[in-house]
Design a protein around this motif. Structure first.
Motif, short mmCIF file in Angstrom:
data_model
loop_
_atom_site.label_atom_id
_atom_site.label_comp_id
_atom_site.label_asym_id
_atom_site.label_seq_id
_atom_site.Cartn_x
_atom_site.Cartn_y
_atom_site.Cartn_z
N ILE A 1 0.85 -1.21 0.00
CA ILE A 1 0.00 0.00 0.00
C ILE A 1 0.88 1.25 0.00
N THR A 2 1.97 1.21 0.78
CA THR A 2 2.90 2.35 0.79
C THR A 2 3.42 2.63 -0.61
N ALA A 3 3.85 1.58 -1.32
CA ALA A 3 4.36 1.76 -2.68
C ALA A 3 3.32 2.39 -3.60
N LEU A 4 2.08 1.94 -3.48
CA LEU A 4 1.01 2.45 -4.35
C LEU A 4 0.65 3.90 -4.04
N VAL A 5 0.64 4.27 -2.74
CA VAL A 5 0.28 5.67 -2.43
C VAL A 5 1.37 6.63 -2.88
N ILE A 6 2.63 6.15 -2.92
CA ILE A 6 3.70 6.99 -3.44
C ILE A 6 3.63 7.06 -4.97
N GLN A 7 3.43 5.92 -5.59
CA GLN A 7 3.31 5.89 -7.06
C GLN A 7 2.17 6.80 -7.52
N ASP B 1 10.20 -1.77 2.82
CA ASP B 1 11.16 -2.86 2.80
C ASP B 1 11.75 -2.96 1.40
N SER B 2 13.08 -2.93 1.29
CA SER B 2 13.73 -2.94 -0.02
C SER B 2 13.42 -4.20 -0.82
N ALA B 3 13.44 -5.36 -0.16
CA ALA B 3 13.21 -6.61 -0.87
C ALA B 3 11.78 -6.68 -1.40
N ILE B 4 10.84 -6.21 -0.58
CA ILE B 4 9.44 -6.22 -1.02
C ILE B 4 9.22 -5.22 -2.14
N TYR B 5 9.84 -4.06 -2.03
CA TYR B 5 9.73 -3.06 -3.09
C TYR B 5 10.25 -3.63 -4.42
N ASN B 6 11.41 -4.24 -4.38
CA ASN B 6 11.99 -4.80 -5.60
C ASN B 6 11.10 -5.89 -6.19
N GLN B 7 10.50 -6.69 -5.31
CA GLN B 7 9.62 -7.75 -5.79
C GLN B 7 8.34 -7.17 -6.40
N LEU B 8 7.80 -6.12 -5.78
CA LEU B 8 6.59 -5.48 -6.31
C LEU B 8 6.85 -4.94 -7.72
N VAL B 9 8.02 -4.37 -7.91
CA VAL B 9 8.39 -3.86 -9.24
C VAL B 9 8.54 -5.02 -10.22
N GLU B 10 9.24 -6.07 -9.78
CA GLU B 10 9.47 -7.24 -10.65
C GLU B 10 8.16 -7.90 -11.06
N ASP B 11 7.20 -7.97 -10.12
CA ASP B 11 5.91 -8.60 -10.40
C ASP B 11 4.96 -7.69 -11.16
N GLY B 12 5.36 -6.44 -11.38
CA GLY B 12 4.50 -5.51 -12.11
C GLY B 12 3.37 -4.93 -11.27
N LYS B 13 3.45 -5.09 -9.96
CA LYS B 13 2.38 -4.58 -9.09
C LYS B 13 2.53 -3.09 -8.83
N VAL B 14 3.73 -2.58 -8.96
CA VAL B 14 3.96 -1.13 -8.97
C VAL B 14 4.90 -0.83 -10.13
N ASP B 15 4.86 0.42 -10.58
CA ASP B 15 5.67 0.84 -11.72
C ASP B 15 6.95 1.49 -11.20
N GLY B 16 8.07 0.79 -11.36
CA GLY B 16 9.34 1.31 -10.89
C GLY B 16 9.77 2.58 -11.58
N VAL C 1 14.07 5.92 -5.25
CA VAL C 1 14.60 5.69 -3.91
C VAL C 1 15.56 6.82 -3.57
N ILE C 2 15.34 7.48 -2.43
CA ILE C 2 16.22 8.60 -2.06
C ILE C 2 17.01 8.34 -0.78
N TRP C 3 16.74 7.21 -0.11
CA TRP C 3 17.51 6.89 1.10
C TRP C 3 17.48 5.38 1.31
N LYS C 4 18.62 4.82 1.76
CA LYS C 4 18.73 3.40 2.04
C LYS C 4 19.43 3.23 3.39
N SER C 5 18.88 2.38 4.25
CA SER C 5 19.47 2.14 5.56
C SER C 5 20.67 1.21 5.47
#
Length: 297
Positions: A192-198, A208-223, A228-232
């Motif tokens: 939901i976070t990814a979608l509200v930003i998109q 979560d970086s791994a979930i974000y990358n997977q969402l992009v790979e699966d086409g659920k969000v548009d990369g 990305v502006i900050w990484k822990s």
């Protein structure tokens, strides 16, 4: 009369022994018992119907344990925490923050974690819409009064704890009520976070970086619509933890079972490339962060 009384006494004593032995066998929960080994899971994102994958995982675990396994998918972190706390589960899949909180209260121990692209690590990301004028966390801090910020679940490590600490250090965030942003929300999940930003409903968000990358790979969000502006720093992946009552032999069987999983349907539910063993000390940095944020009692 004394003989009759003696026989009755011996009979009562024998009955007590039988009841005690029966109760002991029932509580020991040996292989072959009818009592299922209970596992709780919180999906890190909205996965829809997980049942087929969970049925397969139940079989893998059952085959290795030699007893029935029952997996329950919970709606949120707190449901799994309460179930483990009140001994309704023998094992659960936690976020790192939730794990250290449960471990503190119940003595649960991490035994397995997932691998993402062969590594047991992930990061917290802060993301913005691709055409956002904010290109760094310094920009967010400078323009905080104009920014609507989206965290994930309040109990999420990468969606709340870690970015919250970073923003606190920079003087713009303490909690939901005390911050310098235009607005703060908790979306409840990473997808939901990814979608509200998109969709530009919020100006920046933590994920979560791994979930974000997977969402992009699966086409659920548009990369192409997110940046990305900050990484822990590195965070150790989500643990599977057992209750303090689970014995070492069972732990070894569980670890062997997870390490044997190759089924892409099971792995896909967790966005994993495989599983590896884990231990409590792997989460010490999360424990320290939780203490710093006042999230451990």
């Amino acid at each position: 009369m004394k003989k009759a009384y003696s026989r009755i006494s011996r009979g009562i004593a024998l009955l007590i022994v039988v009841i005690f032995l029966w109760g002991s066998v029932g509580c020991s929960n040996p292989e072959g018992t009818d009592e299922a080994f209970r596992v709780g899971i919180v999906p890190a994102q909205n996965k829809g119907n997980m049942q087929k994958a969970m049925d397969k995982l139940e079989k893998v675990l059952s085959d290795h344990l030699g007893r029935a396994v029952e997996i329950t998918v919970y709606a949120d972190y707190q449901g799994v925490v309460e179930a483990m706390k009140y001994k309704k589960l023998e094992m659960a899949y936690f976020g790192p923050l939730t794990y250290v909180q449960v471990q503190e209260k119940t003595g649960a121990r991490a035994i397995v974690t997932q691998l993402i692209d062969g590594k047991p690590y992930y990061h917290s990301y802060i993301i913005v819409p691709k055409d956002s004028p904010y290109r760094s966390i310094d920009d967010l801090v400078k323009h905080s009064r104009d920014i609507r910020f989206a965290f994930g679940d309040i109990n999420s490590t990468s969606g709340s704890l870690i970015p919250g600490i970073e923003l606190k250090k920079r003087g713009v965030f303490t909690d939901r009520e005390n911050h310098r942003f235009k607005g703060v929300t908790y979306t409840g999940s990473h997808d939901i976070t990814a979608l509200v930003i998109q969709n530009k409903k919020y100006d920046a968000g933590a994920i979560d970086s791994a979930i974000y990358n997977q969402l992009v790979e699966d086409g659920k969000v548009d990369g192409d619509k997110i940046r990305v502006i900050w990484k822990s720093e590195k965070l150790f992946q989500y643990p599977w933890a057992v209750s303090e009552i689970v014995d070492d032999e069972t732990v070894k069987k569980l670890q062997k079972a997870f390490l044997s999983v190759k089924d892409p349907e099971i792995l896909g539910v967790f966005g994993a490339s495989g599983f590896t063993t884990a231990k409590d000390s792997d989460y010490e940095s999360i424990r320290q962060a939780a203490r710093e944020a006042g999230r451990l009692e």
